[in-house]
Design an enzyme around this catalytic site. Structure first.
Site, PDB file in Angstrom:
ATOM      1  N   HIS A 169      -3.610  -5.471   1.414  1.00  9.67           N
ATOM      2  CA  HIS A 169      -3.312  -5.749   2.817  1.00  9.67           C
ATOM      3  C   HIS A 169      -3.795  -7.156   3.151  1.00  9.67           C
ATOM      4  O   HIS A 169      -4.682  -7.701   2.503  1.00  9.67           O
ATOM      5  CB  HIS A 169      -4.056  -4.768   3.733  1.00  9.67           C
TER       6      HIS A 169
ATOM      7  N   CYS B 101       0.827  -1.196   0.000  1.00 10.30           N
ATOM      8  CA  CYS B 101       0.000   0.000   0.000  1.00 10.30           C
ATOM      9  C   CYS B 101       0.870   1.258   0.000  1.00 10.30           C
ATOM     10  O   CYS B 101       1.517   1.558  -0.992  1.00 10.30           O
ATOM     11  CB  CYS B 101      -0.988  -0.033   1.164  1.00 10.30           C
TER      12      CYS B 101
END
Length: 476
Positions: free
Chosen positions: A438, A333
């Site tokens: 994630h 991310c």
């Protein structure tokens, strides 16, 4: 309701244990926390078929309770972006107007949503396990409280007050907290809990009896110090710089996670802490990268700011040296965004900054946040990450940025492979991996593929915590 004498007293995991214990008794159970302040969040269903985000603790408590996590369980989430600024997430969605309001002015706007969410959960469940925040006796905040005793009064909750005895001063913390509450709020405190105790419990006497004489409140539980209970710390990184997966196990792999100031979703690395022989280093200096097999650039709530911090520590050169030595690097991310050539912010979301230049990528920040929970199948991935190829995973996305390959750098001869469009990239030599997903390490198949190890399932962790409830409270 589980209250604490301070942050870190153990409210979250005590509440998690109670969620599973009540479920085992046959009750329909849901968790609740009015306001959470954390950059560790999970994607859950929201109104109208959309996705929203809540604090990780309530997500895990919902799983322990056997119910589907959803935004009413944590109606207000504050995600710190700087020392004096937090992004406000109301019922799962960023609220730009509330984010701009002074902190003490938000209560009147958010309390109706908090009360409505709590009342709805109470109406739909037999038991709601409520978690407080910080301490209920922070008298400077009492008049604007929306998360501790105001919630307790609204629900007329039976409250436990938890203190960390390992820090010392537990009896004073319990008595002082109780004493600072108004009389009507003291009446809601039904039991004190001594948490993280180690040693001979007989040595506590006559402290619990004296405390009950002073307050009328009994010590109802003494919980042993569980250094490896299996749940992530609410704030992610531990105070210690390193952690071994199992005490005494020989180190077989070292993973360094860059712990920048606004790192987010560090809880997703808890499985690494549960693997015997894996040494996890929360790295804040170049020296801490030496000897690491992998380095992970985790998510960030302030990517541009954390990238500047990383450079100020000399970690940019250390990362390049790590890759040059043949080490593996994984950006997730915000960490993925750092790996690229540039961060472009046209809307004041995060900030502009030059990237590390390790992948030919450019990231442009959008005003709206992308939230998604998905099941994916990984494509074929080149060595040294080839063990991930074709795995099916549960993952989630929380990000403002959109990332793409930079055409001029590709034309100049820099090579990168886009394994999944807009989501997963790999360097030409294969050692650098970047992904928006994630939660990959929370899939047992990933840990098994990369480390050859099995880790306890979340369900087994919940069962172990619930099994302790009877003995803890019986000994209180």
């Amino acid at each position: 309701m589980v209250l604490g004498t301070s942050s870190g007293a153990g409210k979250s995991w005590v509440a998690t244990a109670l969620c599973r214990w009540y479920r085992q008794q046959g009750f329909k159970v849901a968790p609740f926390k009015a306001q959470n302040m954390s950059n560790h969040a999970r994607v859950v269903p929201a109104a109208g078929g959309a996705w929203g985000e809540i604090g990780t603790a309530q997500y895990l408590q919902a799983l322990a309770a056997g119910c589907v996590p959803e935004v009413r369980m944590n109606p207000l989430l504050l995600k710190p972006e700087a020392d004096m600024r937090s992004q406000v997430v109301l019922l799962g969605q960023v609220d730009h107007a509330l984010t701009q309001l002074p902190w003490r002015e938000r209560g009147a706007h958010v309390w109706p949503h908090i009360a409505q969410a709590l009342d709805a959960l109470r109406g739909e469940n037999d038991v709601v396990v409520i978690e407080g925040a910080g301490s209920p006796a922070e008298i400077n905040l009492h008049s604007s409280d929306i998360v501790n005793m105001r919630v307790a009064r609204h629900a007329q909750a039976h409250c436990l007050l938890v203190s960390d005895i390992d820090r010392g001063g537990a009896f004073a913390h319990l008595y002082g907290t109780w004493a600072l509450l108004p009389a009507d709020e003291r009446a809601l405190i039904r039991g004190f809990v001594l948490n993280k105790f180690r040693g001979d419990a007989r040595l506590l006497a006559p402290g619990p009896q004296m405390l009950e004489e002073l307050t009328g409140v009994p010590v109802v539980a003494t919980i042993p110090r569980l250094a490896q209970h299996g749940l992530p710390e609410e704030d992610g990184a531990h105070d210690a710089a390193t952690a071994d997966g199992a005490a005494g196990a020989p180190v077989q792999a070292t993973v360094a996670v860059i712990a920048y100031p606004r790192a987010s979703n560090l809880d997703e690395f808890q499985p690494l802490l549960n693997v015997p022989g894996v040494r996890v280093v929360w790295a804040r200096s170049p020296a801490q990268l030496l000897g690491a097999d992998w380095v992970i650039l985790p998510g960030s709530k302030a990517t541009a700011s954390d990238l500047r911090w990383l450079r100020a520590q000399g970690l940019d050169a250390a990362l390049a040296a790590h890759v040059a030595r043949g080490g593996r690097l994984w950006g997730i991310c915000g960490g993925l965004q750092m790996l690229g050539e540039a961060l472009i912010d046209l809307h004041g979301v995060d900030g502009n900054e030059a990237g590390l230049g390790l992948l030919p990528l450019v990231t442009v920040f959008d005003v709206e946040k992308r939230l998604l929970h998905a099941q994916v199948r990984l494509p074929d991935i080149a060595p040294p990450w080839q063990a991930l190829s074709q795995l099916e995973l549960q993952v989630y996305e929380i990000h403002h940025g959109q990332t793409r390959l930079r055409g001029d750098m590709l034309a100049a001869g820099m090579v990168a492979h886009e394994r999944v469009p807009g989501l997963l990239w790999q360097s030409a030599d294969g050692r650098i991996l970047g992904s928006y997903w994630h939660g990959m390490l929370e899939n047992a198949a990933v840990v098994q593929a990369l480390l050859g190890a099995d880790v306890p399932t979340l369900d087994s962790v919940f069962e172990r915590l619930a099994a302790g409830v009877d003995s803890w409270f019986a000994q209180g």
